[in-house]
Design a protein around this motif. Sequence first.
Motif, PDB file in Angstrom:
ATOM      1  N   ARG A 160      53.508  53.654  47.155  1.00  0.00           N
ATOM      2  CA  ARG A 160      54.903  53.816  47.605  1.00  0.00           C
ATOM      3  C   ARG A 160      54.947  54.363  49.037  1.00  0.00           C
ATOM      4  N   LYS A 161      54.010  55.253  49.344  1.00  0.00           N
ATOM      5  CA  LYS A 161      53.946  55.794  50.717  1.00  0.00           C
ATOM      6  C   LYS A 161      53.548  54.674  51.688  1.00  0.00           C
ATOM      7  N   ILE A 162      52.559  53.887  51.253  1.00  0.00           N
ATOM      8  CA  ILE A 162      52.059  52.794  52.111  1.00  0.00           C
ATOM      9  C   ILE A 162      53.180  51.793  52.407  1.00  0.00           C
ATOM     10  N   ALA A 163      53.977  51.481  51.367  1.00  0.00           N
ATOM     11  CA  ALA A 163      55.051  50.475  51.527  1.00  0.00           C
ATOM     12  C   ALA A 163      55.997  50.876  52.646  1.00  0.00           C
ATOM     13  N   LYS A 164      56.335  52.158  52.702  1.00  0.00           N
ATOM     14  CA  LYS A 164      57.279  52.633  53.732  1.00  0.00           C
ATOM     15  C   LYS A 164      56.682  52.464  55.123  1.00  0.00           C
ATOM     16  N   ILE A 165      55.397  52.794  55.230  1.00  0.00           N
ATOM     17  CA  ILE A 165      54.728  52.718  56.545  1.00  0.00           C
ATOM     18  C   ILE A 165      54.639  51.263  57.016  1.00  0.00           C
ATOM     19  N   ILE A 166      54.303  50.374  56.080  1.00  0.00           N
ATOM     20  CA  ILE A 166      54.201  48.946  56.443  1.00  0.00           C
ATOM     21  C   ILE A 166      55.562  48.418  56.893  1.00  0.00           C
ATOM     22  N   GLU A 167      56.608  48.806  56.199  1.00  0.00           N
ATOM     23  CA  GLU A 167      57.945  48.340  56.578  1.00  0.00           C
ATOM     24  C   GLU A 167      58.359  48.846  57.952  1.00  0.00           C
ATOM     25  N   GLU A 168      57.794  49.986  58.334  1.00  0.00           N
ATOM     26  CA  GLU A 168      58.120  50.543  59.657  1.00  0.00           C
ATOM     27  C   GLU A 168      57.196  49.997  60.747  1.00  0.00           C
ATOM     28  N   GLY A 169      56.242  49.173  60.347  1.00  0.00           N
ATOM     29  CA  GLY A 169      55.307  48.604  61.332  1.00  0.00           C
ATOM     30  C   GLY A 169      54.337  49.633  61.879  1.00  0.00           C
ATOM     31  N   LYS A 170      54.168  50.731  61.141  1.00  0.00           N
ATOM     32  CA  LYS A 170      53.258  51.792  61.609  1.00  0.00           C
ATOM     33  C   LYS A 170      51.903  51.682  60.916  1.00  0.00           C
ATOM     34  N   ILE A 171      51.047  52.660  61.195  1.00  0.00           N
ATOM     35  CA  ILE A 171      49.679  52.599  60.666  1.00  0.00           C
ATOM     36  C   ILE A 171      49.464  53.645  59.578  1.00  0.00           C
ATOM     37  N   VAL A 172      48.906  53.181  58.489  1.00  0.00           N
ATOM     38  CA  VAL A 172      48.651  54.037  57.332  1.00  0.00           C
ATOM     39  C   VAL A 172      47.544  55.036  57.671  1.00  0.00           C
ATOM     40  N   VAL A 173      47.625  56.210  57.087  1.00  0.00           N
ATOM     41  CA  VAL A 173      46.650  57.264  57.360  1.00  0.00           C
ATOM     42  C   VAL A 173      45.235  56.719  57.095  1.00  0.00           C
ATOM     43  N   SER A 174      44.326  57.029  58.010  1.00  0.00           N
ATOM     44  CA  SER A 174      42.996  56.408  57.989  1.00  0.00           C
ATOM     45  C   SER A 174      42.221  56.669  56.706  1.00  0.00           C
ATOM     46  N   GLU A 175      42.348  57.863  56.144  1.00  0.00           N
ATOM     47  CA  GLU A 175      41.594  58.197  54.928  1.00  0.00           C
ATOM     48  C   GLU A 175      41.925  57.195  53.822  1.00  0.00           C
ATOM     49  N   THR A 176      43.191  56.810  53.747  1.00  0.00           N
ATOM     50  CA  THR A 176      43.618  55.861  52.704  1.00  0.00           C
ATOM     51  C   THR A 176      42.969  54.500  52.929  1.00  0.00           C
ATOM     52  N   THR A 177      43.079  53.992  54.149  1.00  0.00           N
ATOM     53  CA  THR A 177      42.567  52.640  54.436  1.00  0.00           C
ATOM     54  C   THR A 177      41.044  52.606  54.350  1.00  0.00           C
ATOM     55  N   VAL A 178      40.398  53.627  54.882  1.00  0.00           N
ATOM     56  CA  VAL A 178      38.934  53.665  54.809  1.00  0.00           C
ATOM     57  C   VAL A 178      38.495  53.796  53.351  1.00  0.00           C
ATOM     58  N   GLY A 179      39.239  54.546  52.562  1.00  0.00           N
ATOM     59  CA  GLY A 179      38.920  54.679  51.137  1.00  0.00           C
ATOM     60  C   GLY A 179      38.993  53.331  50.430  1.00  0.00           C
ATOM     61  N   LEU A 180      40.022  52.540  50.748  1.00  0.00           N
ATOM     62  CA  LEU A 180      40.160  51.208  50.130  1.00  0.00           C
ATOM     63  C   LEU A 180      39.026  50.287  50.584  1.00  0.00           C
ATOM     64  N   LEU A 181      38.682  50.376  51.867  1.00  0.00           N
ATOM     65  CA  LEU A 181      37.576  49.541  52.378  1.00  0.00           C
ATOM     66  C   LEU A 181      36.251  49.954  51.735  1.00  0.00           C
ATOM     67  N   ARG A 182      36.051  51.266  51.632  1.00  0.00           N
ATOM     68  CA  ARG A 182      34.800  51.773  51.035  1.00  0.00           C
ATOM     69  C   ARG A 182      34.644  51.226  49.621  1.00  0.00           C
ATOM     70  N   LYS A 183      35.730  51.288  48.847  1.00  0.00           N
ATOM     71  CA  LYS A 183      35.692  50.822  47.461  1.00  0.00           C
ATOM     72  C   LYS A 183      35.389  49.318  47.408  1.00  0.00           C
ATOM     73  N   ALA A 184      36.070  48.559  48.250  1.00  0.00           N
ATOM     74  CA  ALA A 184      35.862  47.102  48.248  1.00  0.00           C
ATOM     75  C   ALA A 184      34.434  46.765  48.688  1.00  0.00           C
ATOM     76  N   MET A 185      33.923  47.500  49.654  1.00  0.00           N
ATOM     77  CA  MET A 185      32.566  47.221  50.153  1.00  0.00           C
ATOM     78  C   MET A 185      31.502  47.594  49.131  1.00  0.00           C
TER      79      MET A 185
END
Length: 270
Positions: free
Chosen positions: A93-118
């Motif tokens: 829900r936090k991410i959705a708001k940031i994406i709608e604003e065209g801003k950048i999601v906090v790095s820990e979140t995105t790196v965490g998702l990448l780490r898991k996928a990798m």
Amino acid sequence: MLHLLVLQLPSLLASRTCARTATSSSRAAASMLASTEIGKQGAAKPTIYFVMGGPGSGKGTQCEKLIQSYGMVHLSAGDLLRAEVKSGSAEGRKIAKIIEEGKIVVSETTVGLLRKAMSQAEGPFLIDGFPRSMSNLQAFEAEMGPCEFMLFLEVPLSTPSTPSLRPALVTDHRGPFVRAHARSPRSQVSEAEMEKRLLKRGVSSGRSDDNAETIRKRFHTFVSESMPVMDELERRGVVHKVSAEASADEVYSRVCETLGRHPRPVLPKE
Ligand code: ADP
Ligand code: C5P
Ligand code: MG
């Protein structure tokens, strides 16, 4: 520093020739990739090809083409974030708001998702839409080591630091207003083209950010947050630029040639 990304467009004759031969030149570039491969990647650190470019520059399109021919694992940071949104989690829900604003999601979140996928694949990885900010870059490199290859799909976009830029009175659908900096005719054309691509994609993408207002914000975020990353990586000599202003096939042929020059070229799909 001059951030206006001026491209060397091929001559009309050359571009016609390229358009006609895009498929065959893609094949030639593909076989060049195959012939220059130097063996499977080491187990310790996966080969990572980052792919960046402005909104609508064709990152996803080029990655889709690459994985059809080469044994790479495509990870789109944006797709991972959208999947988290879809999961309905509090983080989503936090991410959705940031994406709608065209801003950048906090790095820990995105790196965490990448780490898991990798952790669920071996690579080599094709990571698209990342790093989008200096914070993204630092957070990723702290875990995975330095970025060694960035494919940058270039489109000329105006930036506030371009020396020739100055305040200008401009008019759009909102009426006349003072823009903090004038944009070159070249970058205006390119932004209009990218916007057109994204609005067209928005007809069927269902993405909350493929609308005129958010697209405008995304361009701004790209220039202010992502271009400094490209500058930093360019200083390190790891940025490989490809002009994104051509047909998708022509861009792909340029992408294959560029990847073929990498010291550890990607292996063709078996
Ligand atoms: P990005 O991932 O960089 O935002 P996409 O690959 O999703 O961009 O492309 C945005 C839209 O533009 C898509 O609808 C895609 O089909 C289209 N597109 C991609 N590359 C080109 C191109 N070279 N010329 C015209 N349209 C393109
Ligand atoms: O790359 P893509 O266009 O799919 O990204 C969509 C949105 O996802 C971005 O505009 C941004 O809000 C978010 N994003 C992010 N950090 C990234 C990649 C994407 O915040 N590294
Ligand atoms: Mg994309």
